[in-house]
Each structure stands twice: as C-alpha cells, then as structure tokens.
Design a protein around this motif. Sequence first.
Motif, short mmCIF file in Angstrom:
data_model
loop_
_atom_site.label_atom_id
_atom_site.label_comp_id
_atom_site.label_asym_id
_atom_site.label_seq_id
_atom_site.Cartn_x
_atom_site.Cartn_y
_atom_site.Cartn_z
N THR A 122 0.86 -1.19 0.00
CA THR A 122 0.00 0.00 0.00
C THR A 122 0.89 1.24 0.00
O THR A 122 2.11 1.14 0.03
CB THR A 122 -0.93 0.01 1.24
N TYR A 163 -0.17 4.71 -6.37
CA TYR A 163 -0.41 4.89 -4.95
C TYR A 163 -1.73 4.25 -4.55
O TYR A 163 -2.75 4.46 -5.20
CB TYR A 163 -0.46 6.39 -4.62
N GLU A 205 -4.27 4.17 -1.35
CA GLU A 205 -4.64 4.75 -0.06
C GLU A 205 -5.30 3.64 0.77
O GLU A 205 -6.41 3.22 0.46
CB GLU A 205 -5.63 5.89 -0.24
N LYS A 263 -7.36 2.78 3.05
CA LYS A 263 -8.50 3.10 3.91
C LYS A 263 -9.76 2.94 3.07
O LYS A 263 -9.71 3.07 1.83
CB LYS A 263 -8.40 4.54 4.43
N GLY A 306 -10.49 4.79 -0.19
CA GLY A 306 -9.21 5.25 -0.74
C GLY A 306 -9.05 4.79 -2.18
O GLY A 306 -9.65 3.82 -2.62
N TRP A 328 -4.37 4.73 -7.33
CA TRP A 328 -4.12 5.78 -8.32
C TRP A 328 -2.88 5.51 -9.16
O TRP A 328 -1.89 4.99 -8.66
CB TRP A 328 -3.90 7.12 -7.62
N THR A 353 -11.04 1.31 -6.18
CA THR A 353 -11.36 1.95 -4.92
C THR A 353 -11.27 0.92 -3.80
O THR A 353 -11.81 -0.19 -3.93
CB THR A 353 -12.79 2.55 -4.95
#
Length: 147
Positions: free
Chosen positions: A18, A37, A39, A41, A44, A47, A61
């Motif tokens: 992550t 990247y 995220e 969470k 998140g 990307w 996502t």
Amino acid sequence: QLTAQLPGSPEQVYDLMTGDISEWWDHSFSQEPVQFYIEPKPGGGFWEYFDDQGNGVLHATVIFADRGNMLRFDGPLGLSGKAIQMVTTYTFTPNEDGGTILNVDVHAAGEMEPGIDQVVESVWRHFIFERFQPYATEKLGGETPAQ
C-alpha cells in the motif's frame, strides 16, 4: 487464488503493498507515470498519476482495509474502458517462520472476452512473483522462495 511466501510480518508486507507502490507495480496507462499509490482506507483510491498536475487514472477503490489482515479493492484495474468490474483481495497470514503468507483472490464480472481470465491470472503472477516478491525480499530481508 495465488499464494506467495514472503519475509516480514503481515503488517510489514501490507505496508509494502500500500502507499507508494511505484517500485514494484509496472503496468500503466501512461508512458512514464510519476507514481502509483494505494490509499489503505475504505474509500481510498488506487491511483496512477501521470504527472505532477494530478492527471491520471483511478484503477480501483479500496472497499476493505485492515492493516496486516486484509486489503480489498473494487475496480477494473488495467481493463479500464471495458464494462468489467473486478474485486481483488489480499489476505495476510503470519507464517510459522515469522514471515507472511499472502493470498491474492480476484473475482470479475461483466464484459469479458474469451481467455481474459488467463490474461488476468498471468498479469497477477507477474506482479506477485516477478515484481513484489523480489521487492519484499530486498526490503525485508531473506531469500526469494522458489515457485
């Protein structure tokens, strides 16, 4: 399902999978992306940034994040533009030797051409065994297990 033996604790492996994953993720929409990247969470993004202005792609996502236990994301990844949805799950289990067992499960539905399941499995084998496992071994120590 793909399973890999990795050095380090489940939390350490989760952290390498992550955040900035640019050092081991190598399939992109841009010729020279500046960063990949994840995220870690709920809600998140996964990307791919094309440049410093924020142009890029949302590959997926994050829908479940539990550090050291599970990461799940929902999105088409490299099949963006097709009417396809994939749910990818990483599970992290401590190994008796102090390392981690990583399981990767991918489930897909939608506009899938014949043979796409083999392509998706091949790409994940590349990411996990050719890219991530050597990267994790370099960062966390140990030897890369034979597959």
